[in-house]
Motif scaffolding. Structure first.
Motif, PDB file in Angstrom:
ATOM      1  N   CYS A   9      -2.199  -6.892  -3.905  1.00 32.38           N
ATOM      2  CA  CYS A   9      -1.400  -7.759  -4.777  1.00 32.38           C
ATOM      3  C   CYS A   9      -0.257  -8.479  -4.054  1.00 32.38           C
ATOM      4  O   CYS A   9       0.415  -9.301  -4.658  1.00 32.38           O
ATOM      5  CB  CYS A   9      -0.853  -6.960  -5.950  1.00 32.38           C
ATOM      6  SG  CYS A   9       0.507  -5.866  -5.505  1.00 32.38           S
ATOM      7  N   ASN A  61       2.594  -7.384  -3.258  1.00 33.09           N
ATOM      8  CA  ASN A  61       3.911  -6.836  -3.570  1.00 33.09           C
ATOM      9  C   ASN A  61       4.382  -6.093  -2.312  1.00 33.09           C
ATOM     10  O   ASN A  61       3.591  -5.844  -1.409  1.00 33.09           O
ATOM     11  CB  ASN A  61       3.746  -5.846  -4.746  1.00 33.09           C
ATOM     12  CG  ASN A  61       5.063  -5.396  -5.322  1.00 33.09           C
ATOM     13  OD1 ASN A  61       6.129  -5.912  -4.970  1.00 33.09           O
ATOM     14  ND2 ASN A  61       4.989  -4.423  -6.216  1.00 33.09           N
ATOM     15  N   CYS A  78       1.398  -5.419   0.147  1.00 32.98           N
ATOM     16  CA  CYS A  78       0.225  -4.715  -0.379  1.00 32.98           C
ATOM     17  C   CYS A  78      -1.025  -5.560  -0.119  1.00 32.98           C
ATOM     18  O   CYS A  78      -1.015  -6.768  -0.355  1.00 32.98           O
ATOM     19  CB  CYS A  78       0.423  -4.495  -1.876  1.00 32.98           C
ATOM     20  SG  CYS A  78      -1.038  -3.862  -2.715  1.00 32.98           S
ATOM     21  N   CYS A 136       0.617  -1.005  -2.534  1.00 29.44           N
ATOM     22  CA  CYS A 136       1.882  -0.708  -3.210  1.00 29.44           C
ATOM     23  C   CYS A 136       1.670   0.429  -4.213  1.00 29.44           C
ATOM     24  O   CYS A 136       0.539   0.802  -4.527  1.00 29.44           O
ATOM     25  CB  CYS A 136       2.413  -1.950  -3.914  1.00 29.44           C
ATOM     26  SG  CYS A 136       1.496  -2.400  -5.388  1.00 29.44           S
ATOM     27  N   CYS A 184      -0.557  -0.575  -7.339  1.00 30.31           N
ATOM     28  CA  CYS A 184      -2.005  -0.651  -7.088  1.00 30.31           C
ATOM     29  C   CYS A 184      -2.604   0.736  -6.826  1.00 30.31           C
ATOM     30  O   CYS A 184      -3.788   0.949  -7.055  1.00 30.31           O
ATOM     31  CB  CYS A 184      -2.291  -1.578  -5.911  1.00 30.31           C
ATOM     32  SG  CYS A 184      -2.074  -3.309  -6.338  1.00 30.31           S
TER      33      CYS A 184
HETATM   34 ZN   LIG Z   1      -0.267  -3.866  -4.868  1.00 34.17          ZN
END
Ligand SMILES: [Zn+2]
Length: 201
Positions: free
Chosen positions: A61, A63, A58, A70, A73
């Motif tokens: 973040c 992730n 992402c 992601c 988010c």
């Molecule tokens: Zn994210």
């Protein structure tokens, strides 16, 4: 191992690169795959290829994401003002399962470990500082593992945030998590309590 045909040797060698898989286990898994149906074996190979092709990190973040951002988010209902810092993407899942947290995440990609040559530059720490300096976050929850490296990482980040963004609250999960264990293996109840009882650092 050299008694096997080269393709079998290659499979054993590749399986042996996986974490926690020693030579004997790699051999056992290879024989399992040789016995498995063509369909099952190919499904495994395809699944590996597909995650490598479709899953990235992402942009907000870090992730795992199957697009630029992601799912967390992208979710407008999440609390923008809270950011929970974890070591690995696998740590997000147990926290989500507690239903105690409705903010967003920041995935570091590991923990500081000078012995293993893992310095702040190897993790998404500068990205975290930039993100928090960017505005709107009022609390950063440090949810790195309760291990030596996890604690060192939390301290490093807490210091950095205090210096750069003193107006932002920095908290750490309450004690009660098994020391030395990974967040990934904590049970929901314990982790949920650690969240509600988080304290300023
Ligand atoms: Zn994210």
């Amino acid at each position: 191992v050299s008694a096997y045909a080269p393709p079998v040797q290659k499979l054993i060698a590749e399986l042996g690169k996986l974490p926690g898989i020693g030579g004997r286990t790699a051999q056992r898994l290879a024989f399992h795959l040789l016995r498995a149906s063509e369909e099952d074996a190919v499904a495994l190979a395809d699944a590996i290829r597909e995650v490598k092709e479709r899953i990235g990190l992402c942009e907000v973040c870090f992730n795992l994401a199957d697009g630029p951002r992601c799912r967390i988010c992208e979710d407008e209902r999440r609390d923008f003002s809270l950011v929970c810092v974890v070591e690995e993407p696998g740590d997000v899942i147990p926290i989500e399962r507690t239903h105690e947290y409705r903010g967003r995440y920041h995935v570091l990609g590991g923990a500081l470990s000078p012995i293993d040559g893992i310095d702040p530059d190897d993790l998404k720490i500068a990205e975290l500082f930039a993100r928090i300096e960017g505005g709107e976050v009022r609390e950063v929850v440090l949810a790195t593992n309760p291990t030596t490296t996890g604690e060192a990482t939390a301290l490093h980040i807490a210091d950095g945030l205090r210096e750069r963004t003193p107006q932002v609250a920095v908290t750490r999960l309450a004690s009660g998590l098994p020391v030395g264990a990974d967040l990934e293996y904590a049970d929901e109840l314990t982790l949920g309590r650690a969240f509600t009882g988080r304290r300023a650092v």
